[in-house]
Design a protein around this motif. Structure first.
Motif, PDB file in Angstrom:
ATOM      1  N   SER A 104       0.842  -1.200   0.000  1.00 26.98           N
ATOM      2  CA  SER A 104       0.000   0.000   0.000  1.00 26.98           C
ATOM      3  C   SER A 104       0.877   1.251   0.000  1.00 26.98           C
ATOM      4  O   SER A 104       2.083   1.178   0.299  1.00 26.98           O
ATOM      5  CB  SER A 104      -0.884   0.023   1.248  1.00 26.98           C
ATOM      6  N   PHE A 137      -1.353  14.589   1.976  1.00 30.70           N
ATOM      7  CA  PHE A 137      -1.900  13.293   2.380  1.00 30.70           C
ATOM      8  C   PHE A 137      -0.866  12.220   2.103  1.00 30.70           C
ATOM      9  O   PHE A 137      -0.422  12.057   0.970  1.00 30.70           O
ATOM     10  CB  PHE A 137      -3.190  12.980   1.606  1.00 30.70           C
ATOM     11  N   GLU A 194      -5.426  14.209  -2.586  1.00 39.46           N
ATOM     12  CA  GLU A 194      -6.533  14.261  -1.620  1.00 39.46           C
ATOM     13  C   GLU A 194      -6.778  15.704  -1.169  1.00 39.46           C
ATOM     14  O   GLU A 194      -7.879  16.059  -0.768  1.00 39.46           O
ATOM     15  CB  GLU A 194      -6.234  13.390  -0.397  1.00 39.46           C
ATOM     16  N   GLN A 225      -0.004   8.805  -5.868  1.00 40.12           N
ATOM     17  CA  GLN A 225      -1.134   9.145  -6.737  1.00 40.12           C
ATOM     18  C   GLN A 225      -0.679   9.650  -8.105  1.00 40.12           C
ATOM     19  O   GLN A 225      -1.283   9.339  -9.129  1.00 40.12           O
ATOM     20  CB  GLN A 225      -2.022  10.200  -6.052  1.00 40.12           C
TER      21      GLN A 225
END
Ligand SMILES: *Cc1c(COP(=O)(O)O)cnc(C)c1O
Length: 400
Positions: A104, A137, A194, A225
């Motif tokens: 992750s 974020f 985000e 991202q």
């Protein structure tokens, strides 16, 4: 098919960590997602910018099928062929030298923080502080929540992991003033996702690169991202003409499968045995998927198409903005935002859901669009149509 009450009874077994509409998704193909009632949604969220090749791409399905009958996981204590190949691909493309794989984004950001602290301990007299940005974020583990600049998180989960100093984005003076002998790194997203698709300017990134070199501290880019083609180049940092010391990737890297990577320049790869690890790290199944995804997305023609579709999406959104009196359209590639000055972006996203379009509202005044990187012009046109429908529906509600 379940009735609504049956569905409600079932959902009570899940921890209620986020608001979810009362539907169950059962299938996805390309830009379309289908729920249990057969309703189809044009998906411009794509699992939060994760499905870079859309839902259920044949490429990923084939690799999963082949690799799952060859070798799933031999533990991180052995080399495996896909792990080595993906490390080679990512280092070649990024200009960095070594990789550690995670599952992750938060996990590899946590790894980046640890690597920087380890380097500070060895080479900068125990420096440990990391400068991060307001509204940033970086994930939901304890350290990455402390690193993040989300104002709503300020009071949560005390005591916080210490060692993070926050400054405003695009303010090089503030960064310079915050650097001390305790500082080991500056960590930021090239575009705050985000936070509402807020780009760090190229000038700021270049100034940061010069300043961190001059002060002897590390530059960490969180491209979880923005990486893997999302902004129209394989990595967003290429557009500013800089290179980070440490880089993190996630989301699109696995094309929908959970895979992330921590990369660093050889000068800063200072973990010792036991410092870093994870049971699933570098497993053959997911690194094989990563190889296929990276080879596909790194093709110049693929990245050109991302930029072309991104320009087209922004043009069409600008027309919508003009027609409905909305705000700025911004972003790079296919990470795009439309500003909603009236502050009802959440309501518009809900209305879009009803119309059959999935978009997300990272803030009350921003709608964010993150379609598959291989989205078609026709799908963009359809999304604009559904968005206009949703905006008209909201306007009617506001008028009554
Ligand atoms: C999504 C995201 C993360 C966290 O990734 P997870 O896979 O949810 O842990 C970290 N940084 C950025 C910039 C992100 O967009």
């Amino acid at each position: 098919m379940q009735s609504d009450t049956e569905q409600t009874a079932i959902t009570t077994h899940l921890m209620d960590v986020t608001a979810r509409p009362p539907v169950t998704m059962v299938a996805g193909q390309g830009s379309w997602l289908t729920d249990q009632a057969g309703k189809r949604y044009l998906d411009f969220v794509q699992g939060w910018a994760v499905n870079c090749l859309g839902h259920s791409p044949a490429l990923v399905a084939e690799v999963l099928a082949r690799q799952s009958t060859t070798l799933l996981n031999c533990s991180p204590a052995f080399f495996n062929a896909p792990m080595l190949e993906l490390a080679q691909l990512l280092t070649t493309h990024s200009g960095l030298h070594q990789v550690w794989f995670g599952s992750s984004g938060a996990e590899v950001n946590e790894g980046a923080i640890k690597l920087a602290r380890r380097w500070g301990e060895k080479h900068r007299s125990g420096a440990f502080e990391i400068i991060t940005l307001h509204n940033s974020f970086h994930g939901r583990t304890l350290a990455t929540m402390a690193a993040s600049g989300k104002p709503q998180w300020q009071p949560l989960f005390e005591p916080k992991v210490p060692g993070f100093v926050k400054v405003p984005i695009n303010d090089i003076e503030a960064v310079a003033a915050a650097i001390s002998e305790r500082t080991v790194a500056v960590m930021l997203e090239p575009v705050q996702g985000e936070g509402g698709v807020i780009p760090a300017t190229h000038e700021f990134l270049q100034q940061l690169r010069a300043l961190t070199r001059q002060c002897g501290v590390l530059l960490i880019l969180d491209e979880v991202q923005t990486g893997i083609g999302r902004t129209g180049t394989l990595f967003a940092f290429e557009q500013a003409g800089i290179e980070p010391d440490i880089l993190t990737l996630g989301k699109g890297l696995g094309g929908g499968a959970p895979l992330s990577a921590l990369l660093a320049h050889r000068d800063f790869c200072c973990f010792e045995h036991g410092d870093q690890g994870g049971t699933f790290s570098g497993n053959a199944l997911l690194t094989a998927v990563g190889c296929a995804v990276v080879k596909q997305i790194a093709q110049p023609a693929f990245l050109t198409a991302v930029r072309v579709q991104g320009d087209y999406l922004r043009d069409r959104l600008q027309q919508v903005s003009d027609e409905f009196g909305l705000g700025e359209v911004r972003g790079h590639g296919l990470l795009v935002a439309l500003e909603i000055p009236s502050g009802n972006a959440t309501q518009i996203a809900d209305a879009a859901f009803t119309s059959g379009l999935l978009v997300n509202a990272p803030r009350v005044n921003v709608l964010r669009f993150m379609p598959a990187l291989n989205v078609s012009r026709e799908e963009i046109d359809r999304a604009i149509e559904y968005l206009a429908q949703a905006l008209r529906a909201c306007r009617r509600v506001m008028a009554t």
